[in-house]
Design an enzyme around this catalytic site. Structure first.
Site, PDB file in Angstrom:
ATOM      1  N   CYS B  78       0.845  -1.200   0.000  1.00 20.73           N
ATOM      2  CA  CYS B  78       0.000   0.000   0.000  1.00 20.73           C
ATOM      3  C   CYS B  78       0.881   1.252   0.000  1.00 20.73           C
ATOM      4  CB  CYS B  78      -0.984  -0.030   1.169  1.00 20.73           C
ATOM      5  SG  CYS B  78      -2.325   1.161   1.013  1.00 20.73           S
ATOM      6  N   HIS B 177      -3.663  -4.977   0.632  1.00 21.95           N
ATOM      7  CA  HIS B 177      -3.067  -5.464   1.877  1.00 21.95           C
ATOM      8  C   HIS B 177      -3.094  -6.993   1.886  1.00 21.95           C
ATOM      9  CE1 HIS B 177      -2.536  -1.746   4.222  1.00 21.95           C
ATOM     10  NE2 HIS B 177      -3.512  -1.288   3.464  1.00 21.95           N
ATOM     11  N   GLU B 179      -1.734  -8.944   3.946  1.00 22.05           N
ATOM     12  CA  GLU B 179      -1.867  -9.436   5.328  1.00 22.05           C
ATOM     13  C   GLU B 179      -3.302  -9.326   5.826  1.00 22.05           C
ATOM     14  OE1 GLU B 179      -0.967  -6.506   4.444  1.00 22.05           O
ATOM     15  OE2 GLU B 179      -1.294  -5.004   6.001  1.00 22.05           O
TER      16      GLU B 179
END
Lengths: 236, 198
Positions: B78, B177, B179
């Site tokens: 990001c 993202h 994660e």
């Protein structure tokens, strides 16, 4: 299309960390922890739960309840929340939304709006739906986004817990009024209600709580129902 | 293998650190950019604003640029991806300039983009190996590389098509993202680390 699973009153649902992980495995796209009655002590517990959850969860986590100041928001983000929702504190001082957006980015600032139907419109409430404000819910939603909120978590007080379906009129009215994602909450009684609020209510996401906690239906069944209705579903 | 997450001070690295963890990996969170550059694999996380992150980067910017030029693998997420470019319309400051180009605002009615989105036209085998077809986004800005050949996957928000990921050798930037993108996202991180550790 995203769908969240909302946790209310964390003490009532066993181990929230394990449950959040189970919902992720079942296909939930987001988890929301909300403790409307959070006292200072309970907030500390909530942050500990957030910390343990963030280390085990790989989908977004929204946290709300008892947020008063920008430092409260910072604490929740540090603990591992991706987004922080606020209601009463934003009504008390709308500058909190602006301050939070400036400090942490609009993408993590969620305005939580509890609305009750009144005549032809809806009025915004605070304190878990117990206290009326002078604010028209639609105007308030627009104001929140103008002041920094990157997302609206919209709960129909009339429908919350009723399992009679989401308030589609309220949801659609807010979606048409603002240019940020609107997450609909309150009233889901089954798979069809989730489909209705995403398709006819035009919500960007639907929150469910009781129906999955109580086993009325599973997250997987909801997602299958959404896919069968032609809605975009993650993983397909 | 030492993996270093550069901490701009904007918080929440829990899920990312957990997603990076694996056997034989030593994960460090490092607030000093010069020290962060001394690593086997550098991760630039995705929290904060461009100007504040660029300011935090200044004392170690040259060290980081040298490390990446010397072949240290790097994953930017990001804002971390945006820092790999020259500059941003979001605010002042210099990025690492690994990818020539600027960061621009999303051209859409609904900004920021918050939510899951399709990742399409992936040319890098990482995406197929991770089975990543959707990912979670939380961004108002996107990257505009001068050379579109750097783009290895795309997404579109409303009608605005933008790079979901860019790659130059061992440097990978993702706008989403991973994660927060559930199992396929975590898998993408592991595939990249494993590929670069080899």
């Amino acid at each position: 299309m995203v769908k969240g699973v909302r946790f209310r009153e964390l003490r009532d649902i066993g181990d929230p960390v394990a449950l959040a992980q189970a919902y992720e495995r079942a296909g939930a796209d987001e988890i929301v922890f909300l403790d409307i009655s959070a006292s200072i002590e309970e907030r500390r517990t909530l942050l500990d739960v957030v910390r343990r959850t963030a280390e085990a969860l790989f989908i977004p986590l929204t946290v709300g309840g008892g947020v008063r100041t920008a430092d409260d928001i910072a604490a929740a983000l540090r603990a591992g929340a991706d987004k922080v929702s606020m209601n009463s504190a934003a009504v008390a001082d709308v500058n909190l939304l602006t301050e939070a957006a400036d400090r942490f980015g609009a993408q993590c600032v969620v305005a939580s709006i509890d609305a009750r139907r009144e005549g032809d419109g809806w009025r915004a409430y605070t304190h878990g739906g117990s206290r009326a404000t002078p604010l028209d819910a639609l105007e308030w939603a627009e104001c929140c986004t103008a002041r920094g909120a990157g997302e609206i978590l919209l709960t129909s007080i009339d429908r919350d817990g009723s399992r009679e379906g989401y308030d589609l009129g309220l949801t659609r009215a807010v979606v048409e009024r603002v240019s940020v994602p609107v997450v609909a909450s309150g009233g889901a009684g089954g798979v069809a209600d989730v489909v209705d609020v995403l398709r006819d209510g035009k919500a960007d996401a639907a929150l469910v709580a009781g129906i999955v906690h109580d086993g009325v239906c599973t997250v997987a069944e909801i997602k299958t129902g959404m896919a069968n209705a032609g809605l975009r579903v993650r993983g397909t | 293998m030492r993996i270093t997450v550069f901490d701009y001070g904007a918080g929440n690295l829990h899920s990312l650190v957990k997603a990076l963890a694996g056997a034989g990996r030593d994960i460090r969170v490092e607030p000093d950019p010069a020290a962060a550059a001394r690593t086997d694999l550098l991760v630039l996380p995705g929290v904060g604003s461009f100007a504040s992150a660029a300011a935090r980067l200044v004392p170690g910017r040259d060290a980081m640029r040298r490390a990446l030029a010397d072949g240290v693998p790097c994953l930017g997420i990001c804002l971390g991806m945006q820092l790999m470019f020259d500059a941003s319309d979001e605010g002042p400051g210099a990025g690492l300039g690994i990818f020539p180009g600027r960061v621009r605002r999303l051209r859409a009615r609904r900004v920021p983009q918050i939510g899951w989105n399709d990742v399409t036209d992936a040319t890098d085998p990482l995406f197929a190996r991770a089975a990543l077809r959707q990912a979670y986004y939380a961004n108002s800005f996107v990257c505009a590389p001068d050379d579109p050949r750097a783009v290895i996957a795309w997404s579109a928000h409303e009608t605005d098509r933008f790079p979901a990921a860019v790659r130059a050798g061992r440097v990978l930037g993702v706008q989403f993202h991973p994660e927060k993108s559930s199992e396929p996202g975590v898998c993408l991180i592991h595939e990249f680390v494993r590929e670069e550790a080899a």
